[in-house]
Enzyme design. Structure first.
Site, PDB file in Angstrom:
ATOM      1  N   ARG A 117       0.857  -1.182   0.000  1.00  0.00           N
ATOM      2  CA  ARG A 117       0.000   0.000   0.000  1.00  0.00           C
ATOM      3  C   ARG A 117       0.894   1.232   0.000  1.00  0.00           C
ATOM      4  NH1 ARG A 117      -3.379  -2.892  -1.518  1.00  0.00           N
ATOM      5  NH2 ARG A 117      -5.361  -3.448  -0.551  1.00  0.00           N
TER       6      ARG A 117
ATOM      7  N   GLU B 176      -3.270   7.532  -4.439  1.00  0.00           N
ATOM      8  CA  GLU B 176      -3.673   7.064  -5.773  1.00  0.00           C
ATOM      9  C   GLU B 176      -4.968   7.729  -6.214  1.00  0.00           C
ATOM     10  OE1 GLU B 176      -3.762   2.783  -5.966  1.00  0.00           O
ATOM     11  OE2 GLU B 176      -1.759   2.664  -5.112  1.00  0.00           O
TER      12      GLU B 176
ATOM     13  N   HIS C  23      -0.699   0.200  -9.923  1.00  0.00           N
ATOM     14  CA  HIS C  23      -1.414  -0.736  -9.024  1.00  0.00           C
ATOM     15  C   HIS C  23      -1.965  -1.943  -9.797  1.00  0.00           C
ATOM     16  CE1 HIS C  23      -3.540  -0.985  -4.878  1.00  0.00           C
ATOM     17  NE2 HIS C  23      -3.343  -2.193  -5.386  1.00  0.00           N
TER      18      HIS C  23
END
Ligand SMILES: O=C(O)[C@H](O)CO
Length: 378
Positions: free
Chosen positions: A271, A300, A318
């Protein structure tokens, strides 16, 4: 007016299930249809906000599947409770986007999708490791930019990782799979930082060492670090696999980045907020020999100012779990979590979830993260 287009499968279904983004494959639809669910899928490319999710849940709903890009907050779980929702699944193994306390207070089980994306995500960590070590992004830009004038002995020299020290932060399923790949494939020495020792990983390396010795190769080491600081100081490559919670937010800040070797490699497929991204930009600017490979970002889809311009950073959007097999498998598990609860099935008590991925899934609920809080465990 609802700004998003919705698509409905099995409209006559008894249970109403809301899915906030379309998922890959068809099997998840078959599973929910077999469980007599009316499936309402939002056909947006964007994360829904809390208000839009509450509007979608409406006055009556039985189950929902959501995304890690959405914040499933207390207001949503209150709305879900009022609407009669009895099952939610995240379409992810991680659930830092879910207010688990609020879900438990509302009595709503929260599912996740472990096991199916382990190797796929570990493979992405391996890919980023070598992309960073061997300057793949930089080299591709160089070539596409028309600057290649023939092979040169000193062109784009990278870092050899074979036999070097690998630091794993978070030796859970994905961290261990990555460690195994780097040990077996690249003879790396492992030091890991985890809440508890990982005897499975240590015995894997011990077994592998018996093979190495039989081949006249020197054994590799694997041990748990005394502290995160020790790991950062000694590792040539550090890969982050920890969960995100308040204890891991900015775990790698300016001070800890400063402990790493000046030519170390940092990989993050867990993360974004685990790394202080602004501090990383600053660190990479001041240490051109330092490299980073990132699949995840602190805010993000945005990136910290300057990150995308750095030649010593490799970035991908991602996609750690983005193989068709893993993403379809995640959809299957999310559907089984919701369908299983709605059908009154018991929790799956085994760690291997592969039986859900082929043929008829077991009559069980694969993975509920607040099962203990909801007293669903025998
Ligand atoms: O947590 C997960 O499952 C991933 O980040 C989503 O692919």
């Amino acid at each position: 007016m609802d700004p998003y287009p919705w698509e409905t499968h099995h409209p006559e279904g008894k249970f109403r299930v809301v899915v906030t983004q379309t998922l890959p494959g068809q099997r998840w639809i078959e599973i929910l249809t077999t469980a007599d669910c009316r499936i309402e899928v939002c056909r947006t490319q964007h994360a829904l906000d809390s208000q839009s999710i509450r509007a979608a849940i409406g006055d009556r709903c039985d189950g929902a599947i959501g995304q890690i890009t959405e914040s499933w907050d207390a207001a949503i779980f209150d709305a879900m409770k009022a609407a009669g929702v009895s099952a939610y699944s995240n379409y992810a193994v991680g659930y830092n986007n879910v207010d688990l306390g609020a879900a438990s207070r509302a009595g709503i089980p929260v599912g996740n999708t472990p096991g199916v994306l382990t190797e796929t995500t570990a493979e992405m960590a391996v890919a980023l490791t070598f992309a960073a070590a061997r300057r793949v992004g930089e080299a591709e830009r160089f070539l596409r930019g028309g600057r290649f004038a023939g092979m040169r002995p000193d062109l784009l020299l990278g870092t050899r990782l074979h036999g070097k020290i690998l630091g794993i932060i978070g030796a859970g399923r994905i961290g261990s799979a990555y460690a195994r790949m780097m040990v077996q494939g690249h003879g790396m020495q492992v030091i890991y930082h985890s809440r508890s020792a990982n005897p499975g990983l240590e015995s894997f390396v011990a077994d592998y060492n018996r093979f190495r010795v039989s081949q006249n190769l020197s054994p590799v080491s694997c041990h748990r670090a005394d502290s995160l600081e020790t790991l950062l100081e000694s590792a040539d490559c550090v890969s982050v696999h920890t969960i995100l919670d308040e204890s891991t937010r900015h775990l790698l800040d300016a001070r800890r980045l400063g402990l790493m070797k000046a030519d170390a490699i940092l990989v993050n497929t867990s993360r974004g907020p685990v790394v202080d991204e602004a501090a990383l930009v600053d660190h990479c600017r001041r240490h051109p020999g330092f490299r980073a490979g990132l699949d995840v970002f602190e805010h993000e889809p945005d990136m910290a100012a300057g990150l995308a311009e750095l030649d010593n950073v490799v970035i991908v959007p991602h996609i750690g779990s983005a193989t068709r097999w893993a993403r379809e498998g995640m959809a299957t598990l999310a559907a089984c979590n919701v369908a299983g609860i709605l059908c009154g099935y018991p929790l799956w008590r085994q760690t291997d979830i592969l039986p859900f991925l082929e043929g008829n899934p077991p009559q069980a609920v694969p993975s509920i993260v607040n099962a203990r809080e909801l007293e669903m465990l025998p």
